[in-house]
Scaffold this active site. Structure first.
Site, PDB file in Angstrom:
ATOM      1  N   GLY A  38      10.665  -4.035  -1.666  1.00 48.87           N
ATOM      2  CA  GLY A  38       9.277  -4.328  -2.075  1.00 48.87           C
ATOM      3  C   GLY A  38       8.329  -3.268  -1.534  1.00 48.87           C
ATOM      4  O   GLY A  38       7.519  -2.693  -2.271  1.00 48.87           O
ATOM      5  N   HIS A  39       8.436  -2.992  -0.228  1.00 47.99           N
ATOM      6  CA  HIS A  39       7.588  -1.952   0.381  1.00 47.99           C
ATOM      7  C   HIS A  39       7.856  -0.598  -0.273  1.00 47.99           C
ATOM      8  O   HIS A  39       6.934   0.164  -0.555  1.00 47.99           O
ATOM      9  CB  HIS A  39       7.909  -1.818   1.876  1.00 47.99           C
ATOM     10  CG  HIS A  39       7.614  -3.049   2.683  1.00 47.99           C
ATOM     11  ND1 HIS A  39       8.605  -3.780   3.307  1.00 47.99           N
ATOM     12  CD2 HIS A  39       6.450  -3.665   2.988  1.00 47.99           C
ATOM     13  CE1 HIS A  39       8.054  -4.789   3.954  1.00 47.99           C
ATOM     14  NE2 HIS A  39       6.754  -4.756   3.780  1.00 47.99           N
TER      15      HIS A  39
ATOM     16  N   GLY B  72       1.457  -5.778  -3.209  1.00 52.86           N
ATOM     17  CA  GLY B  72       2.487  -6.423  -4.025  1.00 52.86           C
ATOM     18  C   GLY B  72       1.999  -7.764  -4.554  1.00 52.86           C
ATOM     19  O   GLY B  72       1.292  -8.495  -3.860  1.00 52.86           O
ATOM     20  N   GLN B  73       2.425  -8.080  -5.773  1.00 55.23           N
ATOM     21  CA  GLN B  73       2.029  -9.364  -6.361  1.00 55.23           C
ATOM     22  C   GLN B  73       2.624 -10.541  -5.605  1.00 55.23           C
ATOM     23  O   GLN B  73       2.140 -11.663  -5.696  1.00 55.23           O
ATOM     24  CB  GLN B  73       2.466  -9.414  -7.833  1.00 55.23           C
ATOM     25  CG  GLN B  73       1.826 -10.593  -8.563  1.00 55.23           C
ATOM     26  CD  GLN B  73       2.449 -10.861  -9.907  1.00 55.23           C
ATOM     27  OE1 GLN B  73       2.624  -9.939 -10.691  1.00 55.23           O
ATOM     28  NE2 GLN B  73       2.794 -12.112 -10.166  1.00 55.23           N
TER      29      GLN B  73
ATOM     30  N   MET C 160       3.300  -4.535   7.312  1.00 54.28           N
ATOM     31  CA  MET C 160       3.628  -4.998   8.671  1.00 54.28           C
ATOM     32  C   MET C 160       5.027  -4.516   9.066  1.00 54.28           C
ATOM     33  O   MET C 160       5.615  -5.022  10.015  1.00 54.28           O
ATOM     34  CB  MET C 160       3.539  -6.517   8.752  1.00 54.28           C
ATOM     35  CG  MET C 160       2.126  -7.016   8.458  1.00 54.28           C
ATOM     36  SD  MET C 160       1.725  -8.588   9.212  1.00 54.28           S
ATOM     37  CE  MET C 160       2.916  -9.649   8.428  1.00 54.28           C
ATOM     38  N   GLY C 161       5.588  -3.579   8.304  1.00 56.88           N
ATOM     39  CA  GLY C 161       6.873  -2.995   8.677  1.00 56.88           C
ATOM     40  C   GLY C 161       8.064  -3.851   8.274  1.00 56.88           C
ATOM     41  O   GLY C 161       7.944  -4.739   7.435  1.00 56.88           O
TER      42      GLY C 161
ATOM     43  N   HIS D 258      11.600  -3.103   3.142  1.00 57.57           N
ATOM     44  CA  HIS D 258      12.611  -3.488   2.166  1.00 57.57           C
ATOM     45  C   HIS D 258      12.193  -2.899   0.822  1.00 57.57           C
ATOM     46  O   HIS D 258      11.179  -2.192   0.746  1.00 57.57           O
ATOM     47  CB  HIS D 258      12.763  -5.020   2.116  1.00 57.57           C
ATOM     48  CG  HIS D 258      11.455  -5.753   1.948  1.00 57.57           C
ATOM     49  ND1 HIS D 258      10.668  -5.622   0.834  1.00 57.57           N
ATOM     50  CD2 HIS D 258      10.782  -6.601   2.773  1.00 57.57           C
ATOM     51  CE1 HIS D 258       9.594  -6.370   0.948  1.00 57.57           C
ATOM     52  NE2 HIS D 258       9.616  -6.971   2.138  1.00 57.57           N
TER      53      HIS D 258
HETATM   54  P1  AMP Z   1       4.047  -7.074   4.429  1.00 53.74           P
HETATM   55  O1  AMP Z   1       4.678  -5.978   5.230  1.00 53.74           O
HETATM   56  O2  AMP Z   1       4.920  -8.272   4.228  1.00 53.74           O
HETATM   57  O3  AMP Z   1       2.644  -7.400   4.898  1.00 53.74           O
HETATM   58  O4  AMP Z   1       3.876  -6.486   2.964  1.00 53.74           O
HETATM   59  C1  AMP Z   1       3.230  -5.243   2.725  1.00 53.74           C
HETATM   60  C2  AMP Z   1       2.991  -5.097   1.250  1.00 53.74           C
HETATM   61  O5  AMP Z   1       4.233  -5.167   0.553  1.00 53.74           O
HETATM   62  C3  AMP Z   1       2.102  -6.232   0.678  1.00 53.74           C
HETATM   63  O6  AMP Z   1       1.201  -5.676  -0.264  1.00 53.74           O
HETATM   64  C4  AMP Z   1       3.104  -7.124   0.016  1.00 53.74           C
HETATM   65  O7  AMP Z   1       2.565  -7.861  -1.061  1.00 53.74           O
HETATM   66  C5  AMP Z   1       4.125  -6.114  -0.474  1.00 53.74           C
HETATM   67  N1  AMP Z   1       5.408  -6.786  -0.723  1.00 53.74           N
HETATM   68  C6  AMP Z   1       6.094  -7.608   0.120  1.00 53.74           C
HETATM   69  N2  AMP Z   1       7.203  -8.078  -0.482  1.00 53.74           N
HETATM   70  C7  AMP Z   1       7.214  -7.558  -1.737  1.00 53.74           C
HETATM   71  C8  AMP Z   1       8.099  -7.673  -2.854  1.00 53.74           C
HETATM   72  N3  AMP Z   1       9.202  -8.411  -2.805  1.00 53.74           N
HETATM   73  N4  AMP Z   1       7.783  -6.997  -3.977  1.00 53.74           N
HETATM   74  C9  AMP Z   1       6.666  -6.239  -4.055  1.00 53.74           C
HETATM   75  N5  AMP Z   1       5.801  -6.083  -3.036  1.00 53.74           N
HETATM   76  C10 AMP Z   1       6.073  -6.733  -1.891  1.00 53.74           C
END
Ligand code: AMP
Length: 282
Positions: free
Chosen positions: A36-37, A147-148, A30-31, A34
């Site tokens: 994690g992404h 991501g977990q 979803m952009g 950071h």
């Molecule tokens: P989002 O943009 O928040 O929907 O996340 C996109 C992907 O990044 C999803 O698979 C999340 O699980 C992963 N993600 C978000 N935060 C983290 C993190 N701190 N560590 C690892 N993966 C992450």
């Protein structure tokens, strides 16, 4: 790096990549990127010929009153970071293109989405599994990276892939954390400084569960009570749920089993944070 907005155009592009025999790795997001992404992008880069990142703040996974409007958005910054991570293609569709007038078909993983986050966000996972199915159909990736940190989401996606016989591999990568243990999240930027400080209680509580299991405690209620006490001792933290459950079914456990998922959601003001740890017996 190429940017594509139209679903039909990404479909055509991916079709021709497959015809050329390229392997495709997809990172759905979803952009507001950071670390994690970026960790998902790096792994996708190492394992595939072509890396595609989707950026789409998916309206149907937010209930009325949730933070869809105020969800952090930074398309220019994201494109620059994706370029640095050697992403080949970014897919940034509009909501109108993804959900045109007349849209009425949803993908619903019924059981593992009921508890945990599903209890307070009853339509959330239906929105997630619907958009993920659409992305899988358009992009036809060989591998998709999750991501977990969003454990229940990844469990629902794995179930969906198995149940609908989708031909791709789901790769789950570890949660990337700040130095003090807080799981990195796009929503962390919304925490006031004192809330940011207080948000350490999520990880502290998960580590306590890990320690208790490590030192032989096998009664789930005893551990849950201790985890709750850690959260409740922090005045800025409001516990949504804490659970010890089976990592496959996400059903709560009375006795500790191997492996087991410790998982929780905590609100700080309007910001709701989630985290989890997969625990194994020594
Ligand atoms: P989002 O943009 O928040 O929907 O996340 C996109 C992907 O990044 C999803 O698979 C999340 O699980 C992963 N993600 C978000 N935060 C983290 C993190 N701190 N560590 C690892 N993966 C992450």
């Amino acid at each position: 790096m190429q940017t594509i907005h139209e679903p039909s155009a990404i479909g055509r592009r991916c079709e021709s990549l497959r015809r050329e025999g390229k392997t495709i790795g997809l990172v759905p997001t979803m952009g507001a990127f950071h670390e994690g992404h970026l960790s998902l992008m790096r792994r996708a880069r190492a394992e595939n010929d072509v890396v595609i990142v989707s950026i789409f703040v998916n309206p149907i996974q937010f209930a009325r009153g949730e933070d869809f409007e105020s969800y952090p958005r930074d398309l220019q910054g994201d494109l620059a970071q994706a370029e640095r991570a050697e992403v080949d293609l970014v897919f940034t569709p509009s909501a109108e293109e993804i959900y045109p007038d007349g849209f009425q078909t949803y993908v619903d993983v019924t059981e593992i989405t009921k508890g945990l986050c599903g209890a307070s966000r009853p339509e959330h996972f239906r929105g997630v599994t619907t958009i993920v199915t659409k992305l899988f159909n358009l992009i036809r990736a060989h591998r998709a990276y999750f991501g977990q940190k969003d454990y229940q989401q990844s469990a629902a996606v794995r179930r969906l892939v198995a149940d609908l016989n989708l031909d791709l591999e789901i790769v789950l990568l570890p949660t990337v954390r700040e130095a003090d243990g807080l799981a990195i999240s796009s929503r962390n930027v919304r925490l006031a400084p004192e809330e940011r400080q207080a948000a350490c209680v999520l990880y502290t509580s998960l580590r306590l569960a890990e320690e208790r299991v490590g030192s032989g405690e096998r009664d789930a209620k005893t551990i849950l009570d201790e985890m709750r006490s850690v959260i409740e001792a922090e005045p800025l933290a409001h516990l949504d749920y804490v659970a010890l459950c089976d990592p496959e079914t996400l059903k709560p456990l009375d006795r500790i089993e191997d492996p087991m998922l410790a998982v929780l959601a905590v609100r700080f003001g309007k910001t709701r944070l989630i985290d989890n740890l997969l625990l194994t017996l020594p």
